[in-house]
Every structure is written in C-alpha cells, then in structure tokens.
Design an enzyme around this catalytic site. Sequence first.
Site, PDB file in Angstrom:
ATOM      1  N   ARG A   1       0.848  -1.191   0.000  1.00  0.00           N
ATOM      2  CA  ARG A   1       0.000   0.000   0.000  1.00  0.00           C
ATOM      3  C   ARG A   1       0.885   1.242   0.000  1.00  0.00           C
ATOM      4  O   ARG A   1       1.098   1.884   1.030  1.00  0.00           O
ATOM      5  CB  ARG A   1      -0.913  -0.022   1.222  1.00  0.00           C
ATOM      6  CG  ARG A   1      -1.863  -1.208   1.241  1.00  0.00           C
ATOM      7  CD  ARG A   1      -2.588  -1.314   2.567  1.00  0.00           C
ATOM      8  NE  ARG A   1      -3.525  -2.442   2.578  1.00  0.00           N
ATOM      9  CZ  ARG A   1      -4.198  -2.834   3.655  1.00  0.00           C
ATOM     10  NH1 ARG A   1      -4.033  -2.208   4.810  1.00  0.00           N
ATOM     11  NH2 ARG A   1      -5.024  -3.862   3.591  1.00  0.00           N
TER      12      ARG A   1
ATOM     13  N   ASP B   1       2.357   4.975  -0.405  1.00  0.00           N
ATOM     14  CA  ASP B   1       1.816   6.260   0.019  1.00  0.00           C
ATOM     15  C   ASP B   1       1.548   7.191  -1.158  1.00  0.00           C
ATOM     16  O   ASP B   1       2.015   6.956  -2.271  1.00  0.00           O
ATOM     17  CB  ASP B   1       2.796   6.950   0.972  1.00  0.00           C
ATOM     18  CG  ASP B   1       2.945   6.222   2.293  1.00  0.00           C
ATOM     19  OD1 ASP B   1       2.044   5.448   2.656  1.00  0.00           O
ATOM     20  OD2 ASP B   1       3.979   6.436   2.964  1.00  0.00           O
TER      21      ASP B   1
ATOM     22  N   TYR C   1      13.020  -1.362  -2.585  1.00  0.00           N
ATOM     23  CA  TYR C   1      12.671   0.032  -2.835  1.00  0.00           C
ATOM     24  C   TYR C   1      13.913   0.799  -3.246  1.00  0.00           C
ATOM     25  O   TYR C   1      15.029   0.474  -2.822  1.00  0.00           O
ATOM     26  CB  TYR C   1      12.101   0.705  -1.574  1.00  0.00           C
ATOM     27  CG  TYR C   1      10.705   0.291  -1.207  1.00  0.00           C
ATOM     28  CD1 TYR C   1       9.599   1.019  -1.657  1.00  0.00           C
ATOM     29  CD2 TYR C   1      10.473  -0.803  -0.386  1.00  0.00           C
ATOM     30  CE1 TYR C   1       8.310   0.658  -1.304  1.00  0.00           C
ATOM     31  CE2 TYR C   1       9.190  -1.181  -0.028  1.00  0.00           C
ATOM     32  CZ  TYR C   1       8.115  -0.433  -0.489  1.00  0.00           C
ATOM     33  OH  TYR C   1       6.834  -0.796  -0.135  1.00  0.00           O
TER      34      TYR C   1
ATOM     35  N   ARG D   1      11.406   5.863   3.958  1.00  0.00           N
ATOM     36  CA  ARG D   1      11.552   7.318   3.883  1.00  0.00           C
ATOM     37  C   ARG D   1      12.215   7.887   5.143  1.00  0.00           C
ATOM     38  O   ARG D   1      12.976   8.855   5.068  1.00  0.00           O
ATOM     39  CB  ARG D   1      10.190   7.967   3.637  1.00  0.00           C
ATOM     40  CG  ARG D   1       9.648   7.679   2.247  1.00  0.00           C
ATOM     41  CD  ARG D   1       8.175   8.033   2.120  1.00  0.00           C
ATOM     42  NE  ARG D   1       7.938   9.449   2.335  1.00  0.00           N
ATOM     43  CZ  ARG D   1       6.724   9.984   2.455  1.00  0.00           C
ATOM     44  NH1 ARG D   1       5.636   9.206   2.384  1.00  0.00           N
ATOM     45  NH2 ARG D   1       6.574  11.273   2.652  1.00  0.00           N
TER      46      ARG D   1
END
Length: 240
Positions: free
Chosen positions: A45, A47, A105, A192
């Site tokens: 999911r 952002d 990522y 992040r």
Amino acid sequence: MIVAYDGTNYCGWQVQINGITVEEVLNKTLSELCHEDIKVIGASRTDSGVHALGNVAVFDTESGIPGEKFSFALNQRLPEDIRIQESCQVADDFHPRYCDTIKTYEYKILNRRFDMPTERLYSTFVYYPLDIDKMKRAAAVLVGEHDFKSFCSSRSQVENTVRTITDITIDKVGDMIHIRISGNGFLYNMVRIIVGTLMKIGLGIWPEDCMESILEAKDRTKAGPKAEAKGLTLVEIKYL
C-alpha cells in the site's frame, strides 16, 4: 498482475475518500472490463506520491479472459500513468501480502547546485553536498534483523516492529544518488525515515556512528525526518 505506476497524481495505492488512488482506478477499470464488481488486493500500500515499477495485485473474476491477456486488455483502458507489466492466473488461495517475499525500494536524491525540472517528480533535491561514504557506513548498521521502531511513523498500529533488511546499496551516478533497500517487509514510512536519517548523516549534521543508538532507542523522535514521497519507487516484490 505486476503493476507499474507514476504516483504523482494519486493519493497512494489504497482506496480512500480524500482523492483518487491506484487501487480505485484498477477496480473501476476491471469492473467495466469484466462486467462485474471487482476489488483488487495489493501487495504493498504505497503512500501518496510514491511510484512503483513492480507492485503486485490479485483479483477474483468469473470472466473467461485468459489470465495472461488481462495485461493487454487493461492497458488499452488504463490512464497512461498506470500500466500492467504482466498478468497470469494464480492459485485460488494465493494472497499477495501473506507470502514470504523480498521487497526492494529505491530512493533517488538529486544532489547538485540547482534542481533539474525533468527530475522533480521522481527524486528529492538536495543543494548541499552529501557524503555518500558516511551514508554507506551508517546504512550498513541497518542490515540484518532489528527492531525498527525508531523508523516507523507514529500513526502505525503494527505491534511487531522487527524486520529484516537483506541489503542496502548507495551509489552516485552523475548528480543522482540511488539508495536501494531490500528486505522481508517494511514498516509505515520506514524507507523514507531511513533515507531522511541518512541525509542528516550525509550532510554532516549527525555523526555517522549515530545509527546504532537510533536503532537501540526504539523511539521515532530519535531518527531523522521523513524524506519526500516523490523520491521513492517500489522496484520489485520477489516471492520466495
């Protein structure tokens, strides 16, 4: 389905009331294609503003369209910032979030004197020089199984904050710094926050040996700020 998307115009993956999402667009397009109410289940999911090259989604349907043909059919109907890279039929009990995976990522930082307009949607801009050698040494502390509570946004309701990072690489090509992180799972905003912490270290604001104490603190306030969403891309989900 392996789903790639430019997250710029979307309020993330998951359906919500405050704006259009990738999941919402897929649900609508599939429902129109198959003439039935379809709800996809996504593996990650992402952002608002985060991009993906290889998110994974599944759905159930009574349609007679072969699994491998859905990618072609959907790509003719989807907006140009969402594309299905591959589709196939899977076992009825397959769930994209409840399988052992390695997720990768990548975060991109444009590190130069002036910003570049063509990179503004896919990287974060940092004017001051970043010391990537310091960032690499600090990042190495995170590899392995750790409690990453310090790197989890306070809004998360997850009880178990232990995760395993299998690999972190930091490279600079021209003016672009690429931070690639792989692991068996990630907490809310974890990547992040890791990047935000590494930027503090790269700028010389924090010492490179602070990463271990941040991990041990298990306190979100001890880690760095959350880096901008636009620099983050979900590259791949590998099922083990």
